[in-house]
Design a protein around this motif. Structure first.
Motif, PDB file in Angstrom:
ATOM      1  N   UNK A  77      31.653  24.663  44.796  1.00 32.61           N
ATOM      2  CA  UNK A  77      32.013  24.853  43.394  1.00 32.61           C
ATOM      3  C   UNK A  77      30.812  25.020  42.470  1.00 32.61           C
ATOM      4  N   UNK A  78      29.816  24.165  42.632  1.00 30.51           N
ATOM      5  CA  UNK A  78      28.797  23.996  41.602  1.00 30.51           C
ATOM      6  C   UNK A  78      27.830  25.174  41.425  1.00 30.51           C
ATOM      7  N   UNK A  79      27.206  25.713  42.483  1.00 32.77           N
ATOM      8  CA  UNK A  79      26.150  26.720  42.249  1.00 32.77           C
ATOM      9  C   UNK A  79      26.594  27.897  41.379  1.00 32.77           C
ATOM     10  N   UNK A  80      27.697  28.537  41.729  1.00 31.09           N
ATOM     11  CA  UNK A  80      28.151  29.693  40.956  1.00 31.09           C
ATOM     12  C   UNK A  80      28.555  29.282  39.544  1.00 31.09           C
ATOM     13  N   UNK A  81      29.231  28.154  39.441  1.00 31.41           N
ATOM     14  CA  UNK A  81      29.695  27.719  38.121  1.00 31.41           C
ATOM     15  C   UNK A  81      28.521  27.395  37.210  1.00 31.41           C
ATOM     16  N   UNK A  82      27.523  26.718  37.723  1.00 29.38           N
ATOM     17  CA  UNK A  82      26.336  26.414  36.921  1.00 29.38           C
ATOM     18  C   UNK A  82      25.617  27.695  36.514  1.00 29.38           C
ATOM     19  N   UNK A  83      25.483  28.614  37.456  1.00 28.34           N
ATOM     20  CA  UNK A  83      24.810  29.878  37.150  1.00 28.34           C
ATOM     21  C   UNK A  83      25.552  30.632  36.052  1.00 28.34           C
ATOM     22  N   UNK A 267      44.014  39.179  51.862  1.00 26.59           N
ATOM     23  CA  UNK A 267      43.345  38.028  52.461  1.00 26.59           C
ATOM     24  C   UNK A 267      41.911  37.922  51.962  1.00 26.59           C
ATOM     25  N   UNK A 268      41.244  39.077  51.868  1.00 26.15           N
ATOM     26  CA  UNK A 268      39.853  39.074  51.403  1.00 26.15           C
ATOM     27  C   UNK A 268      39.755  38.631  49.949  1.00 26.15           C
ATOM     28  N   UNK A 269      40.660  39.127  49.110  1.00 21.75           N
ATOM     29  CA  UNK A 269      40.648  38.719  47.702  1.00 21.75           C
ATOM     30  C   UNK A 269      40.932  37.220  47.582  1.00 21.75           C
ATOM     31  N   UNK A 270      41.742  36.690  48.479  1.00 25.49           N
ATOM     32  CA  UNK A 270      41.977  35.252  48.486  1.00 25.49           C
ATOM     33  C   UNK A 270      40.704  34.497  48.817  1.00 25.49           C
ATOM     34  N   UNK A 271      39.938  35.029  49.761  1.00 27.08           N
ATOM     35  CA  UNK A 271      38.665  34.405  50.123  1.00 27.08           C
ATOM     36  C   UNK A 271      37.684  34.452  48.963  1.00 27.08           C
ATOM     37  N   UNK A 272      37.777  35.508  48.156  1.00 26.98           N
ATOM     38  CA  UNK A 272      36.870  35.678  47.013  1.00 26.98           C
ATOM     39  C   UNK A 272      37.506  35.225  45.695  1.00 26.98           C
ATOM     40  N   UNK A 273      38.628  34.531  45.765  1.00 30.59           N
ATOM     41  CA  UNK A 273      39.378  34.189  44.551  1.00 30.59           C
ATOM     42  C   UNK A 273      38.576  33.312  43.589  1.00 30.59           C
ATOM     43  N   UNK A 274      37.773  32.387  44.129  1.00 37.62           N
ATOM     44  CA  UNK A 274      36.982  31.527  43.242  1.00 37.62           C
ATOM     45  C   UNK A 274      35.970  32.354  42.464  1.00 37.62           C
ATOM     46  N   UNK A 275      35.303  33.273  43.156  1.00 33.57           N
ATOM     47  CA  UNK A 275      34.317  34.126  42.491  1.00 33.57           C
ATOM     48  C   UNK A 275      34.991  35.032  41.460  1.00 33.57           C
ATOM     49  N   UNK A 276      36.169  35.540  41.793  1.00 26.83           N
ATOM     50  CA  UNK A 276      36.912  36.366  40.829  1.00 26.83           C
ATOM     51  C   UNK A 276      37.259  35.545  39.596  1.00 26.83           C
ATOM     52  N   UNK A 277      37.720  34.317  39.833  1.00 23.70           N
ATOM     53  CA  UNK A 277      38.139  33.458  38.722  1.00 23.70           C
ATOM     54  C   UNK A 277      36.968  33.142  37.794  1.00 23.70           C
ATOM     55  N   UNK A 278      35.814  32.827  38.355  1.00 22.80           N
ATOM     56  CA  UNK A 278      34.657  32.431  37.539  1.00 22.80           C
ATOM     57  C   UNK A 278      34.054  33.617  36.806  1.00 22.80           C
ATOM     58  N   UNK A 279      33.999  34.776  37.446  1.00 22.03           N
ATOM     59  CA  UNK A 279      33.278  35.912  36.854  1.00 22.03           C
ATOM     60  C   UNK A 279      34.148  36.843  36.029  1.00 22.03           C
ATOM     61  N   UNK A 280      35.474  36.704  36.109  1.00 22.34           N
ATOM     62  CA  UNK A 280      36.310  37.711  35.444  1.00 22.34           C
ATOM     63  C   UNK A 280      36.155  37.694  33.921  1.00 22.34           C
ATOM     64  N   UNK A 281      35.803  36.536  33.355  1.00 20.00           N
ATOM     65  CA  UNK A 281      35.607  36.471  31.905  1.00 20.00           C
ATOM     66  C   UNK A 281      34.469  37.402  31.475  1.00 20.00           C
ATOM     67  N   UNK A 282      33.405  37.462  32.283  1.00 19.15           N
ATOM     68  CA  UNK A 282      32.282  38.349  31.975  1.00 19.15           C
ATOM     69  C   UNK A 282      32.687  39.818  32.143  1.00 19.15           C
ATOM     70  N   UNK A 283      33.453  40.078  33.186  1.00 20.87           N
ATOM     71  CA  UNK A 283      33.905  41.454  33.441  1.00 20.87           C
ATOM     72  C   UNK A 283      34.774  41.958  32.301  1.00 20.87           C
ATOM     73  N   UNK A 284      35.704  41.124  31.852  1.00 19.36           N
ATOM     74  CA  UNK A 284      36.588  41.527  30.766  1.00 19.36           C
ATOM     75  C   UNK A 284      35.816  41.694  29.458  1.00 19.36           C
ATOM     76  N   UNK A 285      34.852  40.805  29.224  1.00 20.93           N
ATOM     77  CA  UNK A 285      34.029  40.932  28.015  1.00 20.93           C
ATOM     78  C   UNK A 285      33.236  42.240  28.045  1.00 20.93           C
ATOM     79  N   UNK A 286      32.726  42.590  29.220  1.00 24.74           N
ATOM     80  CA  UNK A 286      31.990  43.851  29.375  1.00 24.74           C
ATOM     81  C   UNK A 286      32.887  45.043  29.058  1.00 24.74           C
ATOM     82  N   UNK A 287      34.104  45.042  29.608  1.00 20.23           N
ATOM     83  CA  UNK A 287      35.034  46.143  29.349  1.00 20.23           C
ATOM     84  C   UNK A 287      35.423  46.201  27.872  1.00 20.23           C
ATOM     85  N   UNK A 288      35.594  45.035  27.255  1.00 15.31           N
ATOM     86  CA  UNK A 288      35.928  45.004  25.832  1.00 15.31           C
ATOM     87  C   UNK A 288      34.803  45.605  24.996  1.00 15.31           C
ATOM     88  N   UNK A 289      33.555  45.240  25.301  1.00 21.39           N
ATOM     89  CA  UNK A 289      32.408  45.767  24.557  1.00 21.39           C
ATOM     90  C   UNK A 289      32.298  47.279  24.732  1.00 21.39           C
TER      91      UNK A 289
END
Length: 338
Positions: A77-83, A267-289
């Protein structure tokens, strides 16, 4: 790992991305009224039930110390979330106009890094960390903390002990004067984790639903989840959203997915679900900008914008997953494979 859990993780993550993508539409084009299409927040409730189920499944029948359990959870949990948190704080400090729900505040930042509930400086009515969707991780880490402390208890007594401890926490939070901590930890949503643990126990005891009824209940539960999301406010989510989420997980684990076609991408997206959840806010902000500064026709179309949000969030999450997840070699029939 049961493949249906991976599928549900992927679905839950994409539900949350969709929910936040709809919220971004008003910022991209104020003329768009998409309030009738705001769904997907209930993906969090599926995540919470899944978390409890997986924690029980991965510790049941095994000798695991609290330290070993905590080490694995922190590593995950911690490394990606802290970054992501530090990056978001840096952007808030250097270019605050780019972010709508975050401002730089050192106490808030420290609380976010420690997974402690804190009033969001931008919206005092909201208890949320620097990365707003990270409020779910504050609950997750609290659940992990209590779960780890109870691991030394004999497994037969661990489930009732978990319910007893969380019930006591809930009661104490309501008896004490209201603070940020008592308000946050006093929410019944924490029982969604315990429901997942109970489902894990039922699965271990092979107390599952008949396959035919499991499929029916899975469909009905998803229908009720979306209906209740429209009818019931978030303060009633622990029963209106939590109960359908519980039956979704229970139904899914009652079905033998090994006899069904394997859906690799899901199945792969499930494996990457945590990364999707943490980073999607940045992705959406980028698309909004991009949509605000370059009013390209397709980006102003609600359907295309939402699809782009889903696709690009999945791609970014997958890339981050590939970068931070080491390739583990396993041996199959005596031969190394990746």
């Amino acid at each position: 790992m049961l493949v249906q859990l991976q599928y549900l993780r992927a679905i839950a993550a994409l539900m949350v991305v969709y929910f936040h993508a709809i919220l971004q539409l008003a910022k991209v084009n104020p003329a768009i009224d998409a309030t009738s299409f705001i769904y997907g927040e209930t993906g969090v409730d599926i995540f919470f039930v899944l978390s409890g189920f997986v924690m029980w499944l991965t510790t049941s029948g095994r000798s695991m110390t609290p330290a070993d359990f905590a080490r694995k959870r922190i590593k995950r949990i911690v490394p990606l979330y802290w970054l992501a948190t530090l990056f978001s704080a840096a952007v808030a400090l250097i270019a605050p106009s780019l972010l709508k729900s975050t401002t730089f505040d050192l106490p808030h930042l420290m609380a976010s890094l420690l997974f402690l509930p804190w009033i969001n400086p931008v919206d005092p009515a909201m208890i949320a960390p620097v990365i707003v969707p990270g409020w779910t991780l504050n609950y997750e880490m609290f659940f992990y903390f209590v779960f780890a402390l109870l691991l030394p208890i004999r497994e037969d007594y661990r489930l009732p002990a978990l319910f007893g401890v969380f019930a006591a926490i809930l009661i104490i939070c309501h008896l004490l004067p209201e603070t940020t901590a008592t308000k946050f930890y006093g929410q019944p949503i924490i029982f969604e984790f315990l429901a997942g643990v109970a489902l894990g126990w039922l699965y271990g005891q092979k107390l599952l639903l008949p396959k035919r009824w499991a499929w029916v209940l899975l469909a009905v539960s998803f229908a009720f989840l979306f209906i209740n999301e429209d009818l019931v406010r978030p303060d009633g989510r622990y029963y209106a959203w939590g109960i359908p989420a519980i039956f979704i997980v229970y139904s899914a684990v009652s079905i033998d997915f090994s006899k069904l076609p394997f859906v690799g991408w899901l199945n792969y997206l499930g494996d990457a679900s945590y990364e999707i959840y943490i980073t999607h806010a940045f992705t959406l902000a980028f698309l909004r900008i991009i949509a605000n500064h370059f009013p390209i026709g397709p980006l102003q179309q609600p359907v295309i914008f939402v699809i782009l949000c889903l696709v690009l969030s999945s791609i970014v999450g997958a890339i981050i997953h590939e970068i931070i997840t080491p390739r583990r070699k396993v041996r199959i029939a005596g031969r190394p494979a990746t």
